[in-house]
Design a protein around this motif. Structure first.
Motif, short mmCIF file in Angstrom:
data_model
loop_
_atom_site.label_atom_id
_atom_site.label_comp_id
_atom_site.label_asym_id
_atom_site.label_seq_id
_atom_site.Cartn_x
_atom_site.Cartn_y
_atom_site.Cartn_z
N HIS B 600 0.81 -1.21 0.00
CA HIS B 600 0.00 0.00 0.00
C HIS B 600 0.84 1.27 0.00
O HIS B 600 0.51 2.26 -0.64
CB HIS B 600 -0.90 -0.04 1.23
CG HIS B 600 -1.56 1.25 1.55
ND1 HIS B 600 -2.46 1.83 0.69
CD2 HIS B 600 -1.47 2.07 2.62
CE1 HIS B 600 -2.89 2.96 1.22
NE2 HIS B 600 -2.30 3.13 2.38
N GLU B 601 1.98 1.23 0.73
CA GLU B 601 2.72 2.48 0.95
C GLU B 601 3.95 2.57 0.07
O GLU B 601 4.42 1.58 -0.49
CB GLU B 601 3.15 2.56 2.41
CG GLU B 601 1.98 2.86 3.33
CD GLU B 601 2.39 2.91 4.78
OE1 GLU B 601 3.50 3.40 5.07
OE2 GLU B 601 1.61 2.45 5.62
N ALA B 602 4.49 3.78 0.00
CA ALA B 602 5.75 3.97 -0.72
C ALA B 602 6.87 3.32 0.07
O ALA B 602 6.88 3.37 1.30
CB ALA B 602 6.01 5.45 -0.89
N ILE B 603 7.78 2.69 -0.63
CA ILE B 603 8.90 2.04 0.05
C ILE B 603 10.00 3.08 0.25
O ILE B 603 10.67 3.49 -0.69
CB ILE B 603 9.43 0.86 -0.78
CG1 ILE B 603 8.31 -0.19 -0.89
CG2 ILE B 603 10.67 0.26 -0.15
CD1 ILE B 603 8.59 -1.28 -1.89
N ASN B 604 10.16 3.55 1.50
CA ASN B 604 11.20 4.53 1.78
C ASN B 604 11.89 4.20 3.09
O ASN B 604 11.52 3.24 3.77
CB ASN B 604 10.60 5.94 1.82
CG ASN B 604 9.46 6.01 2.83
OD1 ASN B 604 9.47 5.31 3.84
ND2 ASN B 604 8.47 6.84 2.55
N SER B 605 12.86 5.02 3.48
CA SER B 605 13.66 4.65 4.64
C SER B 605 12.85 4.71 5.94
O SER B 605 13.13 3.99 6.88
CB SER B 605 14.90 5.52 4.73
OG SER B 605 14.51 6.86 4.94
N ASP B 606 11.83 5.57 6.00
CA ASP B 606 11.00 5.61 7.21
C ASP B 606 10.37 4.26 7.48
O ASP B 606 10.44 3.73 8.59
CB ASP B 606 9.88 6.65 7.04
CG ASP B 606 10.37 8.05 7.39
OD1 ASP B 606 11.53 8.14 7.84
OD2 ASP B 606 9.59 9.00 7.21
N LEU B 607 9.74 3.72 6.44
CA LEU B 607 9.08 2.43 6.58
C LEU B 607 10.10 1.34 6.90
O LEU B 607 9.95 0.58 7.85
CB LEU B 607 8.32 2.11 5.29
CG LEU B 607 7.54 0.81 5.22
CD1 LEU B 607 6.33 0.97 4.31
CD2 LEU B 607 8.36 -0.37 4.74
N VAL B 608 11.16 1.32 6.11
CA VAL B 608 12.16 0.27 6.25
C VAL B 608 12.81 0.28 7.63
O VAL B 608 12.87 -0.74 8.31
CB VAL B 608 13.22 0.41 5.13
CG1 VAL B 608 14.45 -0.41 5.44
CG2 VAL B 608 12.62 0.00 3.79
N ASP B 609 13.25 1.45 8.09
CA ASP B 609 13.96 1.53 9.37
C ASP B 609 13.06 1.16 10.54
O ASP B 609 13.45 0.42 11.44
CB ASP B 609 14.51 2.96 9.59
CG ASP B 609 15.59 3.30 8.58
OD1 ASP B 609 16.03 2.37 7.88
OD2 ASP B 609 15.99 4.48 8.50
#
Lengths: 183, 940
Positions: B600-609
């Motif tokens: 659903h969401e954009a894959i970025n460092s916020d999500l990943v971290d």
């Protein structure tokens, strides 16, 4: 035939077959723990030999002086284990502990005025209406039966210490108090 | 505190209490202008800040107040709430500790220090604090606190086993210094007995329990009585206990089954206590059996139909006699079972009572069947209940040969006919009552599910749904019927209908832990999060509320139980907290939530971290499986899989092996994609780390643990999930060296994080630098860059394999969730690939590190993935269209021609058919469109 044992905190993982029934409310963890942290001996469960829970009772001791008594907060039996006198056995135990352990004057409970089945069951167990509490279940709004649905009967049964049977009142159903007057 | 300040603070407290954190902050700021050094105002502001998720600012302020070593109660209390909100429980302890040291005569501060330790399960320190409190203030309560903390420490999972006896001896020694005897209160008595039991000081325990007061306590306290039973058992006084139990049964009319079990245990003690049984012991036991039979028979006679204990005890006695080879009459158990049914056949629990005793064969079986088959009447409510019990017992004893489709179909018809016949008994009941016939429909659904299993014909599942929906309409409160519907709707690929029934169960509070698996197990198969539909994500979030309330509330009650001296409850409270905190379902849901989030969401460092840190925590947990599987009824024959097993989607229940496999997939992928290494994470992490478990892998490095692939984990994975695991492992191995080479050094990452925080709160955060020399800076840049390798074979073939599986599944031979499973897992592989390759997106990176060929191979893989997914999506959408055009109504109705009743008519039946078709269409189309969208988003 059932195992009568203490109700424990971990029963919260096991009581689905009882609590999925419409008549039994599931409260937050704090509710159960607040009882167990003070009156564990007034909380007990019935269990089938298979380990399935059949029912439970949750109670407390409260009141000042002559009003010192045991109180039944919740009493429930799973549908498939009804008609086996399980409720009576749990109430018996709560009365016994309220009498011998807490030395209370009586045991009481609240019941919706419309719940005729429960009222007659409690009457068979020796309870009688002591007073009617206006709008005790008020937060639930007006049901099909109007006032009767909102009001509660405070039913009491004297224990050995109540030698004068002060907790029995002949015309209890007509004796009306407001919800603010009871705790 | 001055009266003026008190008056000024009141609105702030009120604002915080009512959740108006914003206005609390404004009010604090106003006051702070006049009194910039006031710790309490600062602490309250920090509290309002943490409650409005402004963690960094709160942290800064909180540390400032902590540094001033506050000791007034109001500030301490506000700060302890702040620290709790930040997950810094260890700092709460340190704070109270410091405060108490400043005012050692303040008993309340001491008690607070104790509470802070107890809340965190810091038993060793709590014990020392309690000892100090006892020395200083002479209250016996503190002595018991210290004693019980020693016991809790002994039983804690983080305590070395060798330390246990030492701690119990310490507890015993402490207790013997008490001035008043333990029977002063029942819970002190409990503590005393627990120690004596653990140290096997039987004489002391016996003396206490046999005293008059000991007996009184046992009679009014079930917990102590339970402990007494355990002590008697542990010291081998079974016979004595048996006699006591007989007396209670006879004289006090006690019908607690525990007493009957004591009599039974005593009866067989001669043969069960000795490893090799001598003839003498057998004779003695035979004599005991005769006496017990007499005793139980008398109870059974006296009680009649009032109580089941006597007759059931006779059955149990006979069963045990048979198992010891001491039964005299081979027909006895049969005769007893039949007479039990005669007497209690009209009790709803009769089936459950008899099940352990009716595994008959040969003549007994045929007699039993003939006897039970006579019960087919539904004339009265009692007859009806008796018939239901007979049918359940008959079904229980069915053999494989009797489960032919013809016989099973005849049984289904019989159940349903009886259901319709018996309905009259419930007609006058209010709709809040259960219908007495409900279980007949439950049996019908069991027969249909078996028919589906044996023939593979899905139309039997449709039939099950029809009768269950009908019965659910008649018996609106039957949760049992809804549970069966939830199971079957998932098999039929109609998740929205399952969800509807689940919501009708109004599962709440702790039940979300035990029951949410009903709809959230592998929920990403059905979730349309790729289209922005957050239904399932929201369910996950809501079901997870209980874990938050557990972590704020439960420990509080541990403390309350100490203050109320209800020691007997504390171990259970602690265990409850642990079971919820480390609940398997909690983390299965978390995993599903991450999977949905990624779609659903954009894959970025916020999500990943963020997810990386959380998943790593989860990976270290020792899980408890609290899911309640027992709640789903089962009336399938004894040698067959249960109803739940038959209806588990994909035939595999995700458990700890599944969780571990998926955690490995995602931790690895996020680790590679993230710039956080352990040293950075340590600096950025707010709050305490979980306590290390003695049993957990301990010394092994995380990377090694992530690489482990225990065989038993695979048993919980579907073939497609195994393929995904292999795919992601290969991708991670392939790209790992490049990630490690390009990832910025920790010092640079920290500096960037500090800069971001400073932008947010306006000043430099503390502790955001690495110790000298720990950063290897650009040292590794001196190493040669890794050589670009061709993509591993498996990464390329994965998509072809999935396509082949999908095409094969299109022929209609599998249930529709399997199709959804293949397509959602293909999509997931694509998303994991996107996570793994995000770092290599910027052209500058590619240029600097000469990754041209590597990035070129990404393009090929992406193109393949995207085409595969698009093709699957097109096919699925086609199927969805075709499926919704089939006139299933006619098919549905056709099956019921022979049984239609007045309300059970074709209109009702086609209504059910329509809903099933619609629900399937919705999920097919949604998944198809979502997959198309994902493939477009990540195609380049």
């Amino acid at each position: 035939m059932s195992v009568l044992r203490p109700f424990r905190a971990t029963d919260l993982f096991k009581f689905n077959n009882i609590n999925l029934d419409i008549w039994t409310e599931t409260y937050g963890i704090s509710f159960y723990l607040s009882y167990l942290a003070r009156w564990p001996d007034l909380c007990c469960a019935q269990e089938a030999p298979s380990g399935r829970m059949m029912g439970y009772i949750i109670g407390k001791a409260e009141g000042q002086n002559l009003e010192w008594h045991g109180h039944i907060t919740a009493l429930t039996v799973a549908p498939e284990y009804r008609r086996l006198s399980l409720a009576r056995k749990m109430v018996d135990l709560l009365e016994y502990v309220s009498d011998k352990g807490y030395k209370g004057y009586f045991v009481d409970l609240y019941v919706r005025c419309t719940n005729a089945v429960a009222i007659s069951m409690y009457e068979r167990m020796g309870y009688s209406v002591y007073r009617r509490v206006r709008e005790y279940y008020g937060s639930l709004g007006m049901g099909r039966a109007g006032k009767d649905e909102e009001d509660a009967f405070d039913m009491r049964k004297p224990l050995s210490r109540d030698t004068g049977r002060r907790s029995v009142r002949a015309n209890g159903r007509e004796f009306i108090v407001s919800a603010h007057d009871v705790s | 505190m001055s009266a003026t300040l008190d008056r000024q603070l009141r609105p702030i407290y009120d604002a915080i209490d009512t959740g108006s954190n914003k206005s609390a902050i404004v009010a604090c700021n106003k006051l702070l202008k006049k009194q910039p050094k006031n710790d309490l105002i600062k602490a309250l502001k920090a509290l309002a800040l943490v409650r409005s998720q402004k963690v960094e600012e709160s942290l800064y302020l909180c540390d400032e107040v902590l540094a001033s070593k506050p000791s007034d109660e109001a500030t301490l209390s506000a700060l302890s709430h702040v620290l709790r909100g930040l997950g810094r429980h260890l700092d709460i302890i340190a704070m109270y500790d410091t405060a108490w040291k400043q005012q050692p005569s303040n008993e309340d501060l001491g008690a607070q220090t104790f509470s802070a330790n107890a809340r965190t399960g810091n038993w060793k320190a709590a014990q020392q604090v309690a000892t100090k409190l006892h020395k200083l203030f002479k209250d016996e309560r503190y002595l018991y606190w210290s004693v019980f903390c020693a016991i809790l420490q002994a039983n804690d999972a983080t305590t070395q086993p060798t330390l246990r006896p030492v701690l119990f001896k310490l507890a015993h020694r402490l207790l013997s210094s008490a001035q008043t005897p333990s029977f002063y209160s029942s819970d002190r008595f409990y503590v005393h007995l627990t120690i004596l039991k653990e140290l096997e000081l039987w004489d002391d325990a016996t003396a206490l329990l046999s005293s008059e007061i000991g007996q009184t306590i046992c009679s009014t306290n079930l917990t102590i009585d339970e402990l007494r039973r355990e002590i008697w058992k542990a010291k081998g006084s079974m016979k004595e206990e048996g006699e006591r139990a007989q007396q209670r049964v006879k004289e006090k009319d006690d019908r607690n089954w525990l007493e009957f079990l004591s009599v039974l245990d005593a009866t067989f003690w001669d043969v069960s206590s000795a490893p090799e049984t001598a003839e003498e012991a057998k004779d003695a036991c035979l004599h005991q059996i005769t006496k017990a039979v007499e005793f139980f028979a008398q109870i059974a006679d006296n009680d009649g139909a009032r109580d089941r204990s006597g007759p059931l005890a006779l059955l149990e006695l006979e069963k045990r006699a048979v198992s010891h080879g001491l039964s005299k009459d081979p027909d006895a158990i049969y005769t007893l079972a039949e007479s039990y049914f005669e007497r209690f056949g009209d009790k709803a629990c009769c089936f459950e009572d008899l099940v352990p005793y009716v595994q008959f064969s040969g003549d007994h079986l045929s007699n039993w069947i003939a006897y039970l088959e006579k019960h087919t009447s539904t004339a009265t409510p009692e007859d009806l209940r008796r018939t239901i019990n007979a049918l359940k017992l008959l079904r229980y004893n069915l053999t494989q040969e009797q489960l032919t489709p013809e016989l099973e179909a005849a049984r289904a018809t019989q159940y349903i006919r009886l259901y319709l016949d018996g309905m009259v008994h419930g007609q006058s009941l209010p709709d809040t009552e259960l219908q007495p016939v409900d279980d007949l429909v439950v049996l019908g659904a069991h027969a249909f599910v078996t028919l589906w299993k044996t023939t593979g014909d899905v139309s039997f599942l449709y039939r099950a749904v029809v009768i269950l929906e009908f019965a659910s309409g008649k018996s609106k409160q039957s949760y049992v019927i809804r549970l069966l519907l939830i199971q079957i709707y998932h098999l039929l690929g109609a998740p929205s209908l399952a969800l509807e029934h689940y919501r009708q169960l109004s599962v709440k509070q702790v039940q979300t832990d035990t029951l949410s698996y009903l709809i959230l197990s592998r929920a990403s198969t059905f979730a349309l999060s790729s289209l922005g539909d957050l239904t399932y994500s929201t369910e996950c979030m809501e079901a997870s509320q209980i874990y938050l309330s557990n972590s704020t509330d439960t420990a509080e009650f541990v403390v309350r139980a100490f203050f109320a001296e209800k020691y007997s409850q504390i171990p259970d409270f602690v265990y409850l907290e642990d079971r919820l905190d480390n609940s398997l379902q909690r983390d299965l849901m978390k995993m599903e939530h991450v999977r949905m989030r990624l779609a659903h969401e954009a894959i970025n460092s916020d999500l990943v971290d963020m997810e990386l840190i959380e998943l790593k925590f989860i990976f270290d947990r020792v899980h408890h499986d609290n899911r309640d599987f027992e709640v789903i009824p089962n009336y399938q024959p004894r040698d067959m899989p249960s109803f739940r097993e038959q209806t588990t989607p994909f035939g595999k229940v995700p458990g700890s092996g599944w969780l571990s496999s998926f955690l490995k997939i995602y931790i690895k992928a996020f680790q590679q994609a993230s710039d956080l290494d352990d040293s950075v994470e340590d600096k950025l992490l707010i709050g305490d780390r979980p306590k290390p478990h003695v049993e957990s892998a301990g010394t092994m490095l995380l990377d090694d643990r992530l690489a482990q692939r225990p065989r038993k984990d695979f048993e919980e994975l579907t073939p497609e999930e195994t393929a995904l695991l292999e795919f992601s492992t290969a991708v991670a191995e392939w790209l790992g060296p490049h990630h490690d080479y390009i990832r910025p050094p920790p010092a640079a990452v920290l500096a960037e994080a500090a800069r971001q925080t400073e932008l947010k709160i306006g000043h430099q955060p503390k502790g955001m630098t690495l110790p000298e020399g720990s950063s290897n800076g650009d040292a590794r840049k001196d190493i040669d860059p890794p050589v670009v390798q061709d993509p591993p074979e498996i990464v390329l073939t994965f998509f072809d394999d999935m396509k082949a599986r999908f095409t094969a599944a299109l022929d209609g031979s599998v249930l529709s969730p399997e199709l959804l499973h293949i397509i959602t897992l293909t999509q997931e592989a694509f998303l994991i690939f996107a996570v793994e390759t995000n770092r290599f997106k910027p052209a500058a990176v590619v240029k600097t590190h000469k990754l041209g060929p590597l990035v070129q191979s990404f393009k090929e893989i992406r193109a393949k993935a995207s085409t595969t997914l698009t093709e699957m999506s097109t096919e699925l959408e086609k199927l969805a269209k075709a499926d919704s055009q089939i006139n299933r109504q006619a098919e549905f109705v056709d099956h019921w021609k022979h049984i239609e009743g007045s309300e059970f008519n074709s209109e009702f039946i086609s209504g059910v058919a329509k809903k099933v078709t619609e629900s399937r269409h919705q999920v097919f189309e949604g998944i198809a469109k979502g997959a198309a969208k994902v493939s477009k988003t990540h195609a380049s």
